[in-house]
Scaffold this motif. Structure first.
Motif, short mmCIF file in Angstrom:
data_model
loop_
_atom_site.label_atom_id
_atom_site.label_comp_id
_atom_site.label_asym_id
_atom_site.label_seq_id
_atom_site.Cartn_x
_atom_site.Cartn_y
_atom_site.Cartn_z
N THR A 42 0.97 -1.06 -0.18
CA THR A 42 0.10 0.01 -0.38
C THR A 42 0.52 1.19 -0.26
O THR A 42 1.04 2.28 -0.57
CB THR A 42 -1.11 0.22 0.68
OG1 THR A 42 -1.41 -1.31 0.45
CG2 THR A 42 -2.04 1.42 0.81
N GLN A 72 -13.45 -6.19 -4.75
CA GLN A 72 -12.69 -5.82 -3.90
C GLN A 72 -13.52 -6.71 -1.91
O GLN A 72 -12.37 -6.10 -1.50
CB GLN A 72 -13.70 -3.84 -3.99
CG GLN A 72 -13.05 -3.38 -2.51
CD GLN A 72 -14.13 -2.27 -2.21
OE1 GLN A 72 -15.47 -2.09 -3.37
NE2 GLN A 72 -13.68 -0.97 -1.59
N TYR A 75 -10.44 -8.80 -1.43
CA TYR A 75 -9.31 -8.29 -1.34
C TYR A 75 -9.57 -7.83 0.26
O TYR A 75 -8.67 -8.59 0.46
CB TYR A 75 -9.42 -7.06 -2.50
CG TYR A 75 -8.16 -6.00 -1.60
CD1 TYR A 75 -7.04 -6.32 -2.14
CD2 TYR A 75 -8.31 -4.72 -0.51
CE1 TYR A 75 -5.81 -5.26 -1.44
CE2 TYR A 75 -7.29 -3.93 -0.21
CZ TYR A 75 -6.54 -4.11 -0.70
OH TYR A 75 -5.37 -3.48 0.08
N GLY A 100 -9.86 2.43 -13.08
CA GLY A 100 -10.91 1.55 -12.41
C GLY A 100 -9.77 1.37 -11.45
O GLY A 100 -8.51 1.11 -11.65
N LYS A 101 -10.78 0.84 -9.86
CA LYS A 101 -9.59 -0.08 -9.14
C LYS A 101 -9.14 -1.81 -9.51
O LYS A 101 -9.74 -1.73 -9.98
CB LYS A 101 -10.50 0.04 -7.29
CG LYS A 101 -11.31 1.97 -6.67
CD LYS A 101 -9.83 2.55 -6.18
CE LYS A 101 -9.63 2.00 -5.25
NZ LYS A 101 -8.54 2.34 -4.28
N LYS A 102 -8.22 -1.96 -8.93
CA LYS A 102 -7.41 -2.76 -9.66
C LYS A 102 -7.20 -3.48 -8.02
O LYS A 102 -6.56 -2.66 -7.35
CB LYS A 102 -6.61 -3.11 -10.73
CG LYS A 102 -6.98 -2.53 -11.82
CD LYS A 102 -8.05 -3.06 -12.35
CE LYS A 102 -8.08 -2.16 -13.94
NZ LYS A 102 -9.28 -1.76 -14.11
N TRP A 103 -6.97 -4.74 -7.25
CA TRP A 103 -7.05 -5.56 -5.90
C TRP A 103 -6.14 -6.53 -6.54
O TRP A 103 -6.25 -7.75 -7.80
CB TRP A 103 -8.39 -5.69 -5.58
CG TRP A 103 -8.99 -4.37 -4.81
CD1 TRP A 103 -8.98 -3.83 -3.97
CD2 TRP A 103 -10.41 -3.86 -6.05
NE1 TRP A 103 -10.31 -2.36 -4.11
CE2 TRP A 103 -11.08 -2.61 -5.06
CE3 TRP A 103 -10.59 -4.21 -7.22
CZ2 TRP A 103 -12.12 -1.98 -5.86
CZ3 TRP A 103 -12.00 -3.88 -8.01
CH2 TRP A 103 -12.47 -2.70 -6.55
N ALA A 120 -4.52 -2.29 -3.90
CA ALA A 120 -5.07 -1.54 -4.50
C ALA A 120 -4.87 -0.60 -4.83
O ALA A 120 -3.94 0.48 -4.57
CB ALA A 120 -6.05 -1.50 -3.69
N ASN A 122 -5.75 2.73 -8.25
CA ASN A 122 -6.62 3.17 -9.27
C ASN A 122 -6.11 3.35 -10.20
O ASN A 122 -5.05 4.90 -10.93
CB ASN A 122 -7.24 4.32 -8.78
CG ASN A 122 -8.80 4.90 -9.25
OD1 ASN A 122 -9.25 4.20 -10.00
ND2 ASN A 122 -8.76 5.69 -9.19
#
Length: 158
Positions: A42, A72, A75, A100-103, A120, A122
């Motif tokens: 992170t 999500q 995740y 978009g968001k990827k996890w 995660a 974006n």
């Protein structure tokens, strides 16, 4: 002769400008640590801007780890049971093809839940404009390139 020089100059400037807009960035996840136990991914990702066309590269021992692209919920729960994508070569290159968001998590044992093997991101459609700068060189660099391009174009079509 001047026309040929102007054309070459115009072509060179155009290629430099286009390459700066079209180049993708390849991100080695975890930099020199790679995809491993007890690393704060992170924190690694927080200062990076991911855009369409960029590539995530996961380097790891494939006898010990894998990479799962998940939703999500999976995740948050570190649940590897329904991955969207599964990678296990030890050198996985994942192009970022949608915004978009990827996890991502490691699906081996408790690597995700107990050893921080998850992160995660974006993905944006393009990089945001840089913040304004007081640097004189930055203030004049773009106008100089535009002026040079216009002069070269004028010479070509004169």
């Amino acid at each position: 002769m001047a026309s040929v020089v102007a054309r070459v100059a115009f072509f060179a400037i155009s290629m430099v400008l286009l390459s700066s807009f079209a180049s993708a960035t390849e991100y080695v996840v975890g930099d020199d640590k790679g995809w491993t136990l007890d690393y704060n991914y992170t924190h690694w990702a927080q200062d990076k801007v991911f855009v369409l066309g960029d590539v995530l590269v996961f380097k790891y021992n494939n006898n010990s780890h894998n990479v799962l692209k998940v939703n999500q919920t999976s995740y948050k729960e570190c649940n590897p049971s329904e991955p969207i994508g599964s990678y296990q070569t030890g050198y996985d290159q994942i192009p970022l093809q949608t915004t978009g968001k990827k996890w991502y998590i490691c699906g081996i044992g408790k690597h995700c839940a107990e050893h921080q093997m998850k992160f995660a991101i974006n993905v944006l459609d393009h990089a945001p404009a840089p913040a304004p700068s007081s640097s004189v060189s930055l203030l004049f660099s773009l106008p100089m390139v535009v002026a040079a391009s216009l002069i070269a174009a004028a010479a070509i079509f004169a």
